[in-house]
Design a protein around this motif. Structure first.
Motif, PDB file in Angstrom:
ATOM      1  N   CYS B 152     -18.834 -26.774 -46.200  1.00 34.14           N
ATOM      2  CA  CYS B 152     -18.807 -28.241 -46.275  1.00 34.14           C
ATOM      3  C   CYS B 152     -19.955 -28.868 -45.484  1.00 34.14           C
ATOM      4  O   CYS B 152     -20.405 -29.958 -45.776  1.00 34.14           O
ATOM      5  CB  CYS B 152     -17.473 -28.736 -45.741  1.00 34.14           C
ATOM      6  SG  CYS B 152     -17.227 -30.489 -46.002  1.00 34.14           S
ATOM      7  N   HIS B 153     -20.402 -28.146 -44.451  1.00 41.73           N
ATOM      8  CA  HIS B 153     -21.518 -28.655 -43.647  1.00 41.73           C
ATOM      9  C   HIS B 153     -22.834 -28.141 -44.223  1.00 41.73           C
ATOM     10  O   HIS B 153     -22.903 -27.010 -44.703  1.00 41.73           O
ATOM     11  CB  HIS B 153     -21.381 -28.176 -42.199  1.00 41.73           C
ATOM     12  CG  HIS B 153     -20.102 -28.583 -41.546  1.00 41.73           C
ATOM     13  ND1 HIS B 153     -18.958 -27.827 -41.637  1.00 41.73           N
ATOM     14  CD2 HIS B 153     -19.785 -29.674 -40.807  1.00 41.73           C
ATOM     15  CE1 HIS B 153     -17.985 -28.428 -40.979  1.00 41.73           C
ATOM     16  NE2 HIS B 153     -18.454 -29.553 -40.465  1.00 41.73           N
ATOM     17  N   HIS B 154     -23.866 -28.972 -44.131  1.00 37.33           N
ATOM     18  CA  HIS B 154     -25.172 -28.548 -44.620  1.00 37.33           C
ATOM     19  C   HIS B 154     -25.615 -27.282 -43.884  1.00 37.33           C
ATOM     20  O   HIS B 154     -25.536 -27.201 -42.657  1.00 37.33           O
ATOM     21  CB  HIS B 154     -26.183 -29.676 -44.384  1.00 37.33           C
ATOM     22  CG  HIS B 154     -27.576 -29.297 -44.750  1.00 37.33           C
ATOM     23  ND1 HIS B 154     -28.663 -29.540 -43.939  1.00 37.33           N
ATOM     24  CD2 HIS B 154     -28.057 -28.650 -45.851  1.00 37.33           C
ATOM     25  CE1 HIS B 154     -29.751 -29.081 -44.535  1.00 37.33           C
ATOM     26  NE2 HIS B 154     -29.415 -28.537 -45.683  1.00 37.33           N
ATOM     27  N   GLY B 155     -26.097 -26.292 -44.636  1.00 29.63           N
ATOM     28  CA  GLY B 155     -26.574 -25.046 -44.024  1.00 29.63           C
ATOM     29  C   GLY B 155     -27.973 -25.230 -43.464  1.00 29.63           C
ATOM     30  O   GLY B 155     -28.940 -24.640 -43.938  1.00 29.63           O
ATOM     31  N   ASP B 156     -28.074 -26.090 -42.441  1.00 23.70           N
ATOM     32  CA  ASP B 156     -29.403 -26.452 -41.935  1.00 23.70           C
ATOM     33  C   ASP B 156     -30.146 -25.289 -41.298  1.00 23.70           C
ATOM     34  O   ASP B 156     -31.371 -25.241 -41.339  1.00 23.70           O
ATOM     35  CB  ASP B 156     -29.298 -27.648 -40.967  1.00 23.70           C
ATOM     36  CG  ASP B 156     -28.354 -27.385 -39.800  1.00 23.70           C
ATOM     37  OD1 ASP B 156     -27.589 -26.399 -39.872  1.00 23.70           O
ATOM     38  OD2 ASP B 156     -28.367 -28.164 -38.833  1.00 23.70           O
ATOM     39  N   GLN B 175     -20.815 -31.815 -47.847  1.00 25.75           N
ATOM     40  CA  GLN B 175     -20.450 -33.222 -47.702  1.00 25.75           C
ATOM     41  C   GLN B 175     -21.688 -33.964 -47.205  1.00 25.75           C
ATOM     42  O   GLN B 175     -22.371 -33.498 -46.278  1.00 25.75           O
ATOM     43  CB  GLN B 175     -19.290 -33.353 -46.706  1.00 25.75           C
ATOM     44  CG  GLN B 175     -18.785 -34.776 -46.563  1.00 25.75           C
ATOM     45  CD  GLN B 175     -17.584 -34.869 -45.626  1.00 25.75           C
ATOM     46  OE1 GLN B 175     -16.776 -33.947 -45.546  1.00 25.75           O
ATOM     47  NE2 GLN B 175     -17.470 -35.992 -44.922  1.00 25.75           N
ATOM     48  N   ASP B 176     -21.977 -35.108 -47.820  1.00 31.21           N
ATOM     49  CA  ASP B 176     -23.182 -35.893 -47.538  1.00 31.21           C
ATOM     50  C   ASP B 176     -23.427 -36.016 -46.036  1.00 31.21           C
ATOM     51  O   ASP B 176     -22.528 -36.408 -45.282  1.00 31.21           O
ATOM     52  CB  ASP B 176     -23.017 -37.291 -48.167  1.00 31.21           C
ATOM     53  CG  ASP B 176     -24.338 -38.026 -48.248  1.00 31.21           C
ATOM     54  OD1 ASP B 176     -25.075 -38.032 -47.233  1.00 31.21           O
ATOM     55  OD2 ASP B 176     -24.641 -38.588 -49.317  1.00 31.21           O
ATOM     56  N   GLY B 177     -24.658 -35.699 -45.618  1.00 35.56           N
ATOM     57  CA  GLY B 177     -25.020 -35.708 -44.206  1.00 35.56           C
ATOM     58  C   GLY B 177     -24.855 -37.054 -43.522  1.00 35.56           C
ATOM     59  O   GLY B 177     -24.820 -37.146 -42.296  1.00 35.56           O
ATOM     60  N   ARG B 178     -24.763 -38.135 -44.315  1.00 33.76           N
ATOM     61  CA  ARG B 178     -24.545 -39.449 -43.683  1.00 33.76           C
ATOM     62  C   ARG B 178     -23.127 -39.564 -43.154  1.00 33.76           C
ATOM     63  O   ARG B 178     -22.805 -40.468 -42.402  1.00 33.76           O
ATOM     64  CB  ARG B 178     -24.807 -40.558 -44.710  1.00 33.76           C
ATOM     65  CG  ARG B 178     -26.284 -40.695 -45.056  1.00 33.76           C
ATOM     66  CD  ARG B 178     -26.495 -41.591 -46.246  1.00 33.76           C
ATOM     67  NE  ARG B 178     -25.947 -41.012 -47.467  1.00 33.76           N
ATOM     68  CZ  ARG B 178     -26.124 -41.527 -48.677  1.00 33.76           C
ATOM     69  NH1 ARG B 178     -26.810 -42.634 -48.826  1.00 33.76           N
ATOM     70  NH2 ARG B 178     -25.613 -40.936 -49.734  1.00 33.76           N
ATOM     71  N   GLY B 183     -25.736 -33.825 -40.351  1.00 32.14           N
ATOM     72  CA  GLY B 183     -26.460 -35.054 -40.674  1.00 32.14           C
ATOM     73  C   GLY B 183     -27.666 -34.850 -41.573  1.00 32.14           C
ATOM     74  O   GLY B 183     -28.315 -35.801 -41.982  1.00 32.14           O
ATOM     75  N   SER B 184     -27.957 -33.609 -41.926  1.00 38.74           N
ATOM     76  CA  SER B 184     -29.122 -33.333 -42.774  1.00 38.74           C
ATOM     77  C   SER B 184     -28.658 -32.890 -44.156  1.00 38.74           C
ATOM     78  O   SER B 184     -27.496 -33.026 -44.511  1.00 38.74           O
ATOM     79  CB  SER B 184     -29.989 -32.256 -42.119  1.00 38.74           C
ATOM     80  OG  SER B 184     -29.192 -31.125 -41.833  1.00 38.74           O
ATOM     81  N   GLY B 185     -29.601 -32.359 -44.952  1.00 38.43           N
ATOM     82  CA  GLY B 185     -29.247 -31.871 -46.281  1.00 38.43           C
ATOM     83  C   GLY B 185     -29.374 -32.946 -47.341  1.00 38.43           C
ATOM     84  O   GLY B 185     -28.605 -32.984 -48.301  1.00 38.43           O
ATOM     85  N   LEU B 204     -22.766 -34.063 -51.512  1.00 43.21           N
ATOM     86  CA  LEU B 204     -21.639 -34.574 -52.301  1.00 43.21           C
ATOM     87  C   LEU B 204     -20.865 -35.622 -51.503  1.00 43.21           C
ATOM     88  O   LEU B 204     -20.773 -35.536 -50.278  1.00 43.21           O
ATOM     89  CB  LEU B 204     -20.703 -33.422 -52.687  1.00 43.21           C
ATOM     90  CG  LEU B 204     -21.335 -32.360 -53.593  1.00 43.21           C
ATOM     91  CD1 LEU B 204     -20.441 -31.125 -53.677  1.00 43.21           C
ATOM     92  CD2 LEU B 204     -21.594 -32.923 -54.987  1.00 43.21           C
ATOM     93  N   PRO B 205     -20.306 -36.601 -52.201  1.00 45.77           N
ATOM     94  CA  PRO B 205     -19.580 -37.653 -51.482  1.00 45.77           C
ATOM     95  C   PRO B 205     -18.265 -37.117 -50.909  1.00 45.77           C
ATOM     96  O   PRO B 205     -17.685 -36.177 -51.458  1.00 45.77           O
ATOM     97  CB  PRO B 205     -19.313 -38.688 -52.577  1.00 45.77           C
ATOM     98  CG  PRO B 205     -19.346 -37.929 -53.852  1.00 45.77           C
ATOM     99  CD  PRO B 205     -20.319 -36.808 -53.655  1.00 45.77           C
ATOM    100  N   PRO B 206     -17.766 -37.731 -49.832  1.00 46.32           N
ATOM    101  CA  PRO B 206     -16.451 -37.349 -49.307  1.00 46.32           C
ATOM    102  C   PRO B 206     -15.399 -37.436 -50.416  1.00 46.32           C
ATOM    103  O   PRO B 206     -15.534 -38.253 -51.333  1.00 46.32           O
ATOM    104  CB  PRO B 206     -16.176 -38.388 -48.224  1.00 46.32           C
ATOM    105  CG  PRO B 206     -17.527 -38.845 -47.791  1.00 46.32           C
ATOM    106  CD  PRO B 206     -18.406 -38.760 -49.003  1.00 46.32           C
ATOM    107  N   TYR B 207     -14.393 -36.606 -50.326  1.00 46.14           N
ATOM    108  CA  TYR B 207     -13.267 -36.534 -51.281  1.00 46.14           C
ATOM    109  C   TYR B 207     -13.647 -35.960 -52.644  1.00 46.14           C
ATOM    110  O   TYR B 207     -12.945 -36.156 -53.624  1.00 46.14           O
ATOM    111  CB  TYR B 207     -12.557 -37.904 -51.423  1.00 46.14           C
ATOM    112  CG  TYR B 207     -12.172 -38.439 -50.075  1.00 46.14           C
ATOM    113  CD1 TYR B 207     -11.190 -37.792 -49.336  1.00 46.14           C
ATOM    114  CD2 TYR B 207     -12.839 -39.531 -49.505  1.00 46.14           C
ATOM    115  CE1 TYR B 207     -10.871 -38.239 -48.060  1.00 46.14           C
ATOM    116  CE2 TYR B 207     -12.522 -39.972 -48.228  1.00 46.14           C
ATOM    117  CZ  TYR B 207     -11.534 -39.324 -47.507  1.00 46.14           C
ATOM    118  OH  TYR B 207     -11.226 -39.738 -46.244  1.00 46.14           O
ATOM    119  N   THR B 208     -14.778 -35.254 -52.709  1.00 45.01           N
ATOM    120  CA  THR B 208     -15.087 -34.533 -53.938  1.00 45.01           C
ATOM    121  C   THR B 208     -14.001 -33.473 -54.155  1.00 45.01           C
ATOM    122  O   THR B 208     -13.617 -32.771 -53.226  1.00 45.01           O
ATOM    123  CB  THR B 208     -16.458 -33.845 -53.829  1.00 45.01           C
ATOM    124  OG1 THR B 208     -17.450 -34.847 -53.653  1.00 45.01           O
ATOM    125  CG2 THR B 208     -16.779 -33.029 -55.067  1.00 45.01           C
TER     126      THR B 208
END
Lengths: 552, 438
Positions: B152-156, B175-178, B183-185, B204-208
């Motif tokens: 779920c977290h960006h694989g930065d 899940q969108d980094g915003r 916070g990235s991706g 992807l937006p939250p709740y996908t």
């Protein structure tokens, strides 16, 4: 005096052991597969003849009855009730024509997720009634965490059953497929086993033996006769374990060691770590079916004294087939024993016939008879050695789950090799591995000795979720409320105490010191960053062992 | 008895005696209930499924992928070496043909660990997948590798390590980094000047929910993979997209994870995050195991699925559909990097990296050579709140003679200069890994 009998697939062995004098009588007879009872009674009579049977204080019996019944599919029609919840498709676990998959589920924490479909149970039971089914088995997923579903099934079956096996009573271990299979086979052999036991008791009475009787298990231990009546499946595959226990009694094993039991058709290989036999943690497999029956680790390969010598693409091979006995013993094809005879390593029965066979086979190849015999012996030794190395590799590569075990884990490196069985002495002369090879005395009846001297074994596991305030020991029927502060120390003490009470009540002979804690863990459970109690698990066992040693 | 359609190797290493801190979500019993579930299902009795013991990764294995400052032993513990070793064992099993697929169920995770390591960020110290990939490239002929990160977290961390590598395609669904760590991706992050379009981010937006994830796989990930034609596919199998995960906001399921895996067909999966250890992990892991073994997973369902899972809103479906074009464009028609240096010169990138777990601040100057003969020499100067300036030099796999020579020139210069705490040379051409410390 202690009496031990091992009813094996080919032979039945019996010994009578005096606590001071050691072995005072031994007897070997071919097993009459179709009449095990006669075989046992004959062995009993012969081995005790000339002795005062009133002096016998204990009888241990290892029998292949349940094993044969399962392998040969002589099983009573049994209804298996399973409830699996989410996971692998439960239809994979059906056995026989009367498996009923009931809706209902319990999760890995022992919470009921869905109640049992009682309507379907009633429907299934009327079907069983129509088919005249009298023995049942109930196995539900995670019943070792919460046994209510198995209990509910058993209650619903009620007195229409002669016997119901509930999975959680067999073992505390996880494995729903093994639980279902083990429960099924337990019920399916229940009647045949119990009538056999009734007959044995009658036979013992006739001979005048009144000592308590115990039954050998695959883990090298015994269970009281009365206990075995409820869990006859525990008597399967006890033969190899009896041999291993025999070696323990005959030798003083302290190091990492290899045990070879070389028979006519196969060689059984067992490994000892620091003098103790290794136990197959998950349970043994019977005819390819994994069960929850604990067993000593033991591997069989198709090399034995009667393994036939063949030439395949110019290469000399031995086994895994057996074409009757070796030629020295009246067979038609040269076997390993004939090669040993030819090389002069042994002088077994008709050595001239062995030479004849080896020479005839050598003619078909471009080898001299001497070369052929040598190659056959070397092939056999190499086969056995390769298998030993494979087993050791598997054991040493077995997964572990903590960093401590990863970094400090013990590696098994055998220092000694113990050989028993017919061709043991012969092979001990040619197996030069740079490893010390020992052939104990009386190895020909090691199995019966092991049977006679084996102690009780037992295993159980306590499981507690202190957040829920619950503690259970599934296979001995303990379920208790505990406080949130219930500690691992208390859990260990409880595991010991309840196990001891259960064993005493069930007629096991056991001293307090015999119960050892083999695994013990406590995990803090956290829900959303807050502690929600501890997950405690304590496994304890009465280890396999012998009541006395026969070596000097 | 059940027989697996694909031979599957499972490296299960739960590290029952290791945690970051007593109440940390990445803790001892994270895989305890997964093990309970797998054992109760009889997974290890299935014909074709084998449990494998992890290797222990060596210092060389780690230096191949990372610049550890001041050195490897300062930033790793035995648990990290075993977790990375678990990934190595999985790779060996697949590459040597022992099994068809492998799943390394290991912890601690690794996908937030970047090229330079000063400590722990996002529960990760060293990058298990990156260490595994470099091991594969050093010991086998495999060159083209794709990693699909479904945590779920960006694989930065993985993105950073392969940022300049055109042979490794990195795709991250997250899940969108915003709305979530780290916070990235974002879409605009699409690879370094020499590897544009080889980093693909799908925020992807939250709740996908199931539909959104499966749409993303079908419409974005699979077409890209089909074009890239990797020799092997690796899945960073984080499980924190689950609707019960306590530290994220997605709405994915065990059945969805199994379906995703079945579509992706990874050769090797490596566990990453996932902190709903009772409600999700036992079912998600079981789903992935069955899917990888080619077995029926249709009976897997979380106990609270009927009450707590709901399909996604239309608004989310529309949003994800709009991602398709820019994502595919990033791969098929990537915008060139305007700041890319001319041939034979370095492109400079400034980076500030925060290590949330250890509270470390790192300052980095990263130089990548523009080279027409290889993927380019990498030179990094890095200092942090725990280390004085250090240098890492990386001569890439199949690096050219010029880059190799230049790499050693820079190494000698940095060592001679004497003001760097550590100078590490990673020479993939000659398989030489050395460290000079002061």
């Amino acid at each position: 005096m202690l009496l031990g009998i091992d009813v094996g697939g080919t032979h039945t062995d019996a010994v009578l052991i005096d606590e001071q004098k050691g072995i005072i009588s031994k007897f070997k007879v071919k097993t009459y597969k179709n009449n095990l009872l006669d075989t046992v009674i004959t062995a009993l009579k012969e081995v005790t003849s000339g002795f005062d049977v009133k002096q016998i204080t204990n009888v241990n019996l290892s029998t292949t009855l349940s094993t044969n019944a399962i392998v040969e599919n002589r099983l009573e029609k049994t209804a298996l009730f399973i409830s699996s919840g989410p996971g692998i498709n439960p239809s994979n676990f059906c056995i026989g024509k009367n498996t009923y998959i009931i809706n209902g589920s319990i999760d890995h924490r022992g919470n009921e997720v869905a109640a049992l479909d009682t309507d379907y149970i009633s429907k299934a039971l009327s079907e069983c009634k129509n088919e005249g089914i009298k023995v049942f088995a109930a196995a539900t997923k995670f019943s070792t965490r919460n046994n209510t579903h198995e209990n509910e099934i058993a209650e619903a079956i009620g007195d229409r059953a002669d016997y119901v096996t509930m999975g959680h009573e067999l073992s505390s271990q996880l494995s729903f497929p093994r639980r279902a299979a083990t429960a099924y086979y337990n019920s399916a052999v229940w009647r045949i086993y119990n009538s056999f036991i009734d007959a044995i008791i009658g036979g013992l009475k006739n001979i005048g033996i009144t000592a308590p009787v115990n039954i050998l298990k695959a883990d090298g231990g015994t269970m009281p006769l009365a206990v075995s009546r409820k869990i006859p499946v525990e008597s399967i595959l006890s033969g190899p374990a009896a041999s291993i226990m025999g070696i323990i009694a005959l030798s003083s094993i302290k190091d990492d060691s290899v045990i070879l039991d070389i028979g006519g058709t196969t060689t059984d290989i067992a490994i000892f770590a620091a003098g103790s036999p290794l136990i197959d943690k998950e349970g043994t497999s019977l005819d390819g079916i994994p069960t929850l029956v604990r067993s000593l680790q033991n591997r069989s390969i198709g090399i034995g004294g009667d393994s036939v010598i063949k030439i395949i693409d110019g290469e000399i091979t031995v086994g895994p087939e057996r074409e009757g006995p070796c030629m020295a013993d009246g067979g038609n094809e040269p076997a390993l024993v004939d090669a040993l005879n030819y090389r002069g390593i042994i002088k077994y029965m008709d050595t001239a016939r062995s030479s004849e066979g080896i020479s005839a086979l050598a003619k078909k190849s471009k080898l001299s008879p001497d070369d052929l015999a040598e190659k056959a012996v070397n092939f056999s030794i190499r086969k056995i050695r390769d298998e030993i190395n494979r087993i050791l590799d598997e054991i040493n590569r077995k997964p572990v789950y903590t960093i401590h075990e990863m970094v400090h884990g013990h590696k098994i490196i055998p220092k000694k090799m113990y050989l028993i069985g017919g061709p043991a002495r012969a092979l001990s002369m040619v197996m030069s591995d740079g490893i010390e090879i020992l052939v104990p005395e009386n190895y020909d009846v090691a199995n019966a000795i092991g049977a006679a001297l084996a102690r009780t074994t037992f295993e159980t596991e306590l499981f507690s979720d202190t957040g829920k305030g619950k503690m259970i020991i599934p296979n001995i029927g303990i379920e208790e409320q505990v406080s949130r502060k219930y500690s691992l120390e208390e859990a260990e003490a409880d595991a010991r105490r309840y196990t001891r009470e259960f064993l005493e009540k069930s007629g096991y002979r056991i001293k307090d010191t015999d119960i050892t804690i083999i695994e013990s863990s406590s995990f803090r459970m956290i829900n959303d960053y807050h502690a929600s109690g501890n997950d405690l698990r304590v496994k304890c066992q009465v280890k396999p062992g012998v009541v006395m040693h026969l070596h000097k | 008895m059940i027989k697996a359609a694909n031979r599957l190797g499972l490296v299960f290493f739960p590290a029952y005696d290791w945690a970051i801190s007593p109440t940390h979500p990445e803790r001892e019993e994270r895989l305890l209930y997964t093990q309970d579930q797998l054992r109760e299902e009889g997974i290890f009795d299935i014909k074709g499924i084998t449990e494998l013991k992890p290797d222990i990764a060596t210092e060389t294995d780690i230096m191949r992928s990372h610049f550890c400052f001041p050195d490897v032993s300062s930033v790793t513990t035995e648990s990290h070496l075993i977790s990375a070793g678990g990934a190595l064992r999985a790779a060996r099993a697949v590459m040597d043909g022992e099994v068809d697929r492998a799943f390394a169920l290991v912890r601690p995770p690794g996908h937030h660990s970047m090229k330079c390591v000063h400590g722990n960020r996002g529960f990760c110290n060293i990058n298990n997948e990156a260490i595994m990939i470099e091991y594969i490239r050093e010991h086998y002929k495999t060159r083209r590798i794709a990693i699909v990160d479904t945590d779920c977290h960006h694989g930065d961390g993985t993105q950073d390590i392969f940022w300049h590598d055109p042979d490794v395609l990195f795709i991250s669904l997250h899940q969108d980094g915003r709305t979530l760590y780290p916070g990235s991706g974002h879409l605009r992050e699409m690879g370094g000047p020499n590897a544009r379009g080889r980093t693909i981010n799908i925020p992807l937006p939250p709740y996908t929910s199931e539909d959104g994830f499966i749409y993303t796989i079908d419409e974005m990930v699979l077409p890209i993979l089909e074009d890239f034609k990797p020799e092997i596919i690796i899945n960073s199998a984080g499980q924190d997209n689950h609707y019960t995960d306590p530290i994220t906001n997605m709405n994915f399921t065990a059945h969805g994870y199994a379906l995703l895996n079945e579509k992706l067909k990874p050769h090797i999966a490596v566990l990453e995050g996932g902190y709903s250890i009772q409600g999700a992990l036992p079912y998600v892991n079981l789903g992935i195991v069955l899917a990888m073994a080619g077995l029926d997973y249709s009976h897997i369902k979380e106990p609270d699925y009927d009450t707590n899972y709901s399909p996604q809103d239309e608004e989310i479906t529309d949003y994800i559909k709009q991602l398709k074009k820019p994502v595919l464009d990033n791969y098929f028609n990537p915008r060139p990097d305007m700041e890319r240096a001319p041939e034979g010169e370095f492109t400079l990138r400034h980076k500030n990296i925060y290590y949330d777990t250890d509270g470390i601040q790192e300052d980095q100057r990263e130089y990548i050579m523009t080279c027409k003969n290889c993927r380019g020499l990498l030179y990094i100067e890095s200092s942090s709140s725990v280390n004085p300036p250090c240098v890492g030099i990386d001569i890439p796999v199949n690096g050219c003679a010029r880059c190799t020579k230049e790499g050693y020139k820079l190494f000698d210069k940095a060592v001679k200069q004497g003001n760097f705490r550590t100078v590490q040379m990673t020479d993939r051409v000659n398989k030489k890994y050395e460290r000079h410390s002061r």
